[in-house]
Design a protein around this motif. Structure first.
Motif, PDB file in Angstrom:
ATOM      1  N   SER A 393      -8.449   5.021  16.737  1.00 19.51           N
ATOM      2  CA  SER A 393      -7.804   6.233  15.983  1.00 19.51           C
ATOM      3  C   SER A 393      -7.055   5.888  14.884  1.00 19.51           C
ATOM      4  N   GLY A 396      -8.885   4.675  12.181  1.00 20.85           N
ATOM      5  CA  GLY A 396      -9.651   5.626  11.420  1.00 20.85           C
ATOM      6  C   GLY A 396      -8.660   6.447  10.236  1.00 20.85           C
ATOM      7  N   LYS A 397      -7.547   6.401  10.922  1.00 16.61           N
ATOM      8  CA  LYS A 397      -6.501   7.064  10.068  1.00 16.61           C
ATOM      9  C   LYS A 397      -6.191   6.274   8.678  1.00 16.61           C
ATOM     10  N   ASP A 399      -8.065   3.935   7.629  1.00 19.25           N
ATOM     11  CA  ASP A 399      -9.167   3.887   6.738  1.00 19.25           C
ATOM     12  C   ASP A 399      -8.955   5.002   5.900  1.00 19.25           C
ATOM     13  N   ALA A 400      -8.756   6.376   6.313  1.00 21.55           N
ATOM     14  CA  ALA A 400      -8.759   7.537   5.348  1.00 21.55           C
ATOM     15  C   ALA A 400      -7.413   7.290   4.283  1.00 21.55           C
ATOM     16  N   LEU A 401      -6.706   6.710   4.608  1.00 23.05           N
ATOM     17  CA  LEU A 401      -5.351   6.514   3.763  1.00 23.05           C
ATOM     18  C   LEU A 401      -5.626   5.025   2.906  1.00 23.05           C
ATOM     19  N   SER A 402      -6.664   4.137   3.225  1.00 20.11           N
ATOM     20  CA  SER A 402      -6.700   2.855   2.700  1.00 20.11           C
ATOM     21  C   SER A 402      -7.033   2.982   1.199  1.00 20.11           C
ATOM     22  N   ALA A 405     -10.718   2.749   0.506  1.00 21.19           N
ATOM     23  CA  ALA A 405     -11.670   4.039   0.399  1.00 21.19           C
ATOM     24  C   ALA A 405     -11.296   4.701  -0.875  1.00 21.19           C
ATOM     25  N   THR A 406     -10.137   4.668  -1.478  1.00 24.84           N
ATOM     26  CA  THR A 406     -10.183   5.300  -3.079  1.00 24.84           C
ATOM     27  C   THR A 406     -10.637   4.641  -4.007  1.00 24.84           C
ATOM     28  N   GLN A 408     -13.284   3.058  -3.399  1.00 24.71           N
ATOM     29  CA  GLN A 408     -14.823   3.166  -3.092  1.00 24.71           C
ATOM     30  C   GLN A 408     -15.198   4.550  -3.476  1.00 24.71           C
ATOM     31  N   ARG A 409     -14.378   5.495  -3.562  1.00 22.53           N
ATOM     32  CA  ARG A 409     -14.661   6.721  -4.382  1.00 22.53           C
ATOM     33  C   ARG A 409     -14.647   6.428  -5.942  1.00 22.53           C
TER      34      ARG A 409
END
Length: 423
Positions: A393, A396-397, A399-402, A405-406, A408-409
């Motif tokens: 968990s 996941g959190k 990764d969302a704030l990593s 990930a930004t 990658q977007r």
């Protein structure tokens, strides 16, 4: 005048002839008791009614007499004209003819009074001496071998006795002792016959008998010597003298008295049919008794045999063997029970002993350790799983704030290092 005559007749007590005779008869009968009167019979009449009428006279006087049928039947002799008699009579009057008369109640030949007095005197004497004692009477034989008959060979008594004996039991022989039964020679004749019968002893039963007659006719059987001889006999004797109303000294001394010669024969012998019936009854009783005896004997024999079997050594050995078998079975059962009880105690002791051995405790501790290790492993696994979940968990959190990930977007992040160099 007629009126006064009528009154006079009315006051008179006028007797009729019948009333006069009736009252005279009542006075006569009430004034005299029963009288004994002696006289000679004359003018004897025997009408069909059965009564007798006669005149009783002596040399100086006479009197009319009557004896009615009921009293006449009791006479022991036959009244005849010219016979001197003694009567006991009531004084009365025959009303029909107005005749003074005597009504006779009893009659006996003149002189019979002396005979009767002698009879009574001898009877009392012998009775006081015990000759009439019933305890001294000899029993009559049930079936006589031979009967001795002491009687007149020409009288009616012998025919009556022989006729009855022939009818009842013809097989029994009869021996006749002929005697004179009346007159001066009669007592001696009877005595000789009695003594002869006793001496020869040919018979086991005697019958002394004759027909009826007056007291004077029967005097031979009232003789004292005859009476004493009868009493001394060793042979039983039946006396049957005269008719049923006649009694003699011989009757009282004899072992049995019969009222008539025919009855004496009946007393002396059993009836042929009665004997056959008795024999049949005895045969039946003997048969039944024999059957009961043999049945009882068989039963006793069976009982003895059963008792012998019960006490037979083989039976006793069998009983002992059976007893030993029963003891053996009981011993096995008791041994088995004892063994089971001992095994139970051993198991209990082993159980109790087993609880105190270290190996068992170690095994239990190992089991507990294994259980705790299993629980610890489970707890660690559970905890690690929980931590993994939490880590997942958090990852996941993250990764969302990593920034990756930004990036990658399509975004980028530019930071200056402490050296201030661009990366």
């Amino acid at each position: 005048m007629p009126s006064s005559q009528s009154e006079a007749n009315f006051q008179r007590d006028i007797y009729s002839v019948s009333r006069l005779n009736s009252e005279v008869r009542a006075v006569l009968e009430g004034s005299f008791p029963l009288l004994w009167v002696e006289g000679e019979i004359s003018n004897l009449a025997r009408p069909a009614s059965g009564h007798i009428y006669f005149t009783l006279k002596d040399p100086q006087a006479q009197v009319r007499c009557a004896m009615f049928r009921m009293k006449r039947q009791l006479l022991r002799f036959q009244p005849e004209n010219g016979l001197k008699v003694l009567i006991r009579a009531r004084v009365g009057l025959y009303e029909g003819r107005g005749e003074f008369q005597l009504v006779a109640e009893h009659m006996e030949p003149a002189g019979a009074g002396d005979l009767q007095q002698a009879f009574d005197t001898l009877k009392l004497k012998l009775q006081q001496e015990g000759l009439f004692d019933t305890a001294l009477k000899k029993p009559l034989p049930l079936l006589p071998k031979r009967i001795g008959l002491i009687t007149s060979p020409s009288g009616a008594a012998i025919r009556d006795v022989l006729s009855v004996l022939q009818r009842r039991l013809p097989a029994v022989p009869v021996l006749i002792y002929p005697v004179t039964v009346q007159g001066e020679e009669a007592p001696r004749s009877i005595l000789n016959a009695l003594r002869l019968a006793e001496q020869r002893h040919e018979c086991d039963l005697l019958i002394l008998t004759r027909g009826g007659g007056s007291l004077e006719d029967l005097m031979a059987f009232n003789d004292e010597e005859v009476a004493r001889t009868i009493h001394q006999l060793s042979i039983p004797l039946i006396s049957a003298v005269g008719h049923e109303v006649d009694f003699t000294i011989a009757d009282f001394v004899a072992d049995r008295r019969a009222p008539t010669p025919s009855v004496a024969a009946e007393l002396a012998t059993p009836d042929k049919q009665e004997m056959l019936d008795r024999i049949t009854s005895l045969q039946r009783r003997i048969t039944l008794a024999t059957q009961r005896h043999f049945s009882g004997g068989r039963q006793n024999l069976q009982n003895i045999s059963d008792r012998l079997e019960r006490v037979h050594p083989g039976i006793r050995l069998q009983q002992r063997q059976q007893y030993l078998d029963e003891l053996g079975v009981q011993l096995q059962r008791i041994t088995r029970i004892k063994l089971e009880q001992a095994r139970g105690k051993i198991r209990l002791l082993e159980s109790r002993l087993g609880g105190g051995i270290p190996t068992h405790r170690i095994n239990r501790q190992r089991e507990q350790f294994s259980h705790l290790a299993y629980r610890l492993t489970q707890a660690i696994n559970t905890h690690l799983s929980l931590q993994r979940q939490r880590l997942g968990s958090a990852g996941g959190k993250l990764d969302a704030l990593s920034p990756l990930a930004t990036l990658q977007r399509g975004y980028s992040i530019t930071r200056l290092l402490p050296s201030r160099e661009l990366l």
